[in-house]
Design a protein around this motif. Structure first.
Motif, short mmCIF file in Angstrom:
data_model
loop_
_atom_site.label_atom_id
_atom_site.label_comp_id
_atom_site.label_asym_id
_atom_site.label_seq_id
_atom_site.Cartn_x
_atom_site.Cartn_y
_atom_site.Cartn_z
N ASP A 1 63.06 1.15 47.10
CA ASP A 1 62.90 0.69 45.73
C ASP A 1 63.19 1.83 44.74
N ASP A 2 62.69 3.03 45.06
CA ASP A 2 62.93 4.16 44.16
C ASP A 2 64.43 4.45 44.05
N LEU A 3 65.09 4.45 45.21
CA LEU A 3 66.53 4.75 45.21
C LEU A 3 67.31 3.66 44.48
N ALA A 4 66.95 2.41 44.71
CA ALA A 4 67.67 1.30 44.06
C ALA A 4 67.53 1.39 42.54
N ILE A 5 66.32 1.63 42.08
CA ILE A 5 66.09 1.69 40.63
C ILE A 5 66.80 2.90 40.03
N GLU A 6 66.79 4.01 40.78
CA GLU A 6 67.49 5.21 40.33
C GLU A 6 69.00 4.93 40.21
N LEU A 7 69.54 4.22 41.21
CA LEU A 7 70.98 3.90 41.18
C LEU A 7 71.31 2.97 40.01
N LEU A 8 70.43 2.01 39.75
CA LEU A 8 70.66 1.12 38.60
C LEU A 8 70.71 1.93 37.31
N ALA A 9 69.81 2.91 37.20
CA ALA A 9 69.73 3.70 35.97
C ALA A 9 70.90 4.68 35.86
N ARG A 10 71.23 5.33 36.98
CA ARG A 10 72.15 6.45 36.92
C ARG A 10 73.60 6.04 37.10
N ARG A 11 73.84 5.02 37.92
CA ARG A 11 75.23 4.64 38.23
C ARG A 11 75.70 3.43 37.43
N GLN A 12 74.77 2.72 36.82
CA GLN A 12 75.12 1.52 36.05
C GLN A 12 76.15 0.67 36.77
N PRO A 13 75.74 0.20 37.95
CA PRO A 13 76.70 -0.50 38.82
C PRO A 13 77.10 -1.88 38.28
N MET A 14 78.27 -2.32 38.69
CA MET A 14 78.80 -3.63 38.29
C MET A 14 79.13 -4.43 39.55
N ALA A 15 79.27 -5.74 39.36
CA ALA A 15 79.78 -6.67 40.39
C ALA A 15 79.17 -6.44 41.77
N ASN A 16 80.03 -6.15 42.76
CA ASN A 16 79.58 -6.01 44.15
C ASN A 16 78.45 -5.02 44.33
N ASP A 17 78.59 -3.85 43.71
CA ASP A 17 77.58 -2.81 43.88
C ASP A 17 76.25 -3.25 43.28
N LEU A 18 76.33 -3.93 42.15
CA LEU A 18 75.11 -4.43 41.51
C LEU A 18 74.40 -5.42 42.43
N ARG A 19 75.17 -6.32 43.02
CA ARG A 19 74.58 -7.29 43.94
C ARG A 19 73.94 -6.59 45.14
N LEU A 20 74.65 -5.59 45.65
CA LEU A 20 74.15 -4.84 46.80
C LEU A 20 72.81 -4.19 46.49
N ILE A 21 72.70 -3.62 45.30
CA ILE A 21 71.48 -2.89 44.93
C ILE A 21 70.34 -3.86 44.63
N VAL A 22 70.64 -4.92 43.89
CA VAL A 22 69.61 -5.92 43.60
C VAL A 22 69.13 -6.56 44.91
N SER A 23 70.06 -6.84 45.81
CA SER A 23 69.67 -7.42 47.10
C SER A 23 68.81 -6.45 47.91
#
Lengths: 240, 240
Positions: free
Chosen positions: A65-87
């Motif tokens: 959870d910490d890594l996922a939230i960090e990635l959302l904040a730091r990498r601002q992912p789109m499309a596939n990557d966003l789905r991967l992280i939210v999943s």
């Protein structure tokens, strides 16, 4: 480059997320195996270890959870990557729940061991084997990003539900025939329910894999085989 | 400005997310109330309506999730907003689970109505009233962003667990005294367990509110009062 060892590439971070999920799933799978062994072998020491080990799953969940939230904040992912992280956030929650149910099976085996053995216990390892196979296959589908394999897991959950329904009826009949077995059978009922719920969570993971790969949740309603909520079992004398 | 009606401000979108969560929570609360009414009044028609209405909660959950993921992609939120959106994803999953458990209570009441009334049913509305108050208060805490109120909900879940444990023992004793009541009491056991689980999910929501407001999950382990997993109830004759 002094930062080389601390700055990971985005790809490496996404890979790390998947690795943590798979690690978590592997522990959950072996927690279930251990809990069922504790039931079958009436091994309360093993049950105690399983209950303790649940903390390992919780710890990895926090990492995910910490890594996922960090990635959302730091990498601002789109499309596939966003789905991967939210999943990943959602899958970690499903696997944590699987761990909780496995620990609950272990806890109840301790109570079960204080009562004489009851016959319907034989169905527990069979049900658990089906559910362990679901967990194993859903993790494989996750690693390979195989939506078809994930969908197959989802379909197989119905068999678990059918076995649970038949065990539910068997346990009720057994209790009616021998009221001294009521405490033991009630714990077995909840053990079986816990394992059936683990199957549901494996199925939820399967749906999240489908979503990650395909971009949308599977369309049709999941097949539902657990109809014990409506089950009426007549007392041996015929009168309810 | 022709786009005025379709382009919402970021603040409006975040507000929309919260509104959907509160709406979902309100429906879940009334689903539980209806399910318990179906149990107490032995009203299978009402139970059927409750089971049907679960789809409303699922539909709002999908709206929450779609909007949250869209906001993550489009607004690339940081800090507080990111926590708010990630929490919305998780809270929607907790409330959906509450709805599932309420629907399961309603389903089981249909089975219960086919057997004669059993005395321990009296404890169900008392337990449900406690849990409904938890849901109501946790939604208030969500609306006002009140972490202290959320923490208080978390502490009160212990009372629900204690009531569940005492009902569990009462039901086992009742079954032993009158084996004809086994089917009814088993459904009641699961009804009580469902309500206890709803309390757990309300508590999870409380923890997520704490996280949203404070930036970290509550530190100490949640108080656990459900020790039925270890419960042994002796048969009336004294022999297990």
């Amino acid at each position: 480059m002094p930062t080389q060892h601390i700055v990971q590439s985005y790809d490496e971070e996404l890979k790390k997320l998947s690795t943590l999920i798979v690690q978590m799933g592997g522990i959950a799978e072996s927690q279930l195996a251990g809990a069922v062994e504790a039931v079958v072998k009436r091994d309360s020491d093993l049950a105690g270890e399983i209950v303790q080990s649940d903390a390992k799953i919780d710890a990895i969940r926090n990492q995910v959870d910490d890594l996922a939230i960090e990635l959302l904040a730091r990498r601002q992912p789109m499309a596939n990557d966003l789905r991967l992280i939210v999943s990943a956030l959602r899958i970690s929650s499903e696997i944590e729940r699987i761990g909780d149910y496995a620990a609950n099976v272990a806890k109840r085996s301790v109570a079960l061991n204080q009562a004489p053995m009851v016959r319907p216990v034989h169905a527990v390892p069979r049900m658990a084997a089906m559910v362990q196979a679901l967990i194993k296959d859903v993790l494989d589908a996750y690693i390979t990003g195989d939506a078809a394999k994930a969908d197959a897991v989802r379909d197989r959950d119905e068999e678990v539900d059918e076995l649970y329904t038949s065990l539910f009826r068997e346990l009720l009949t057994y209790m009616m025939e021998d009221p001294r077995s009521i405490t033991a059978c009630t714990h077995l009922l909840f053990i079986a329910k816990n394992i059936e719920r683990i199957g549901d969570h494996a199925t939820n993971v399967a749906e999240l894999i489908h979503y990650t790969v395909k971009g949308e949740m599977p369309a049709e309603d999941r097949p539902k085989g657990d109809d014990t909520a409506y089950a009426i079992v007549a007392a041996p004398g015929g009168k309810q």
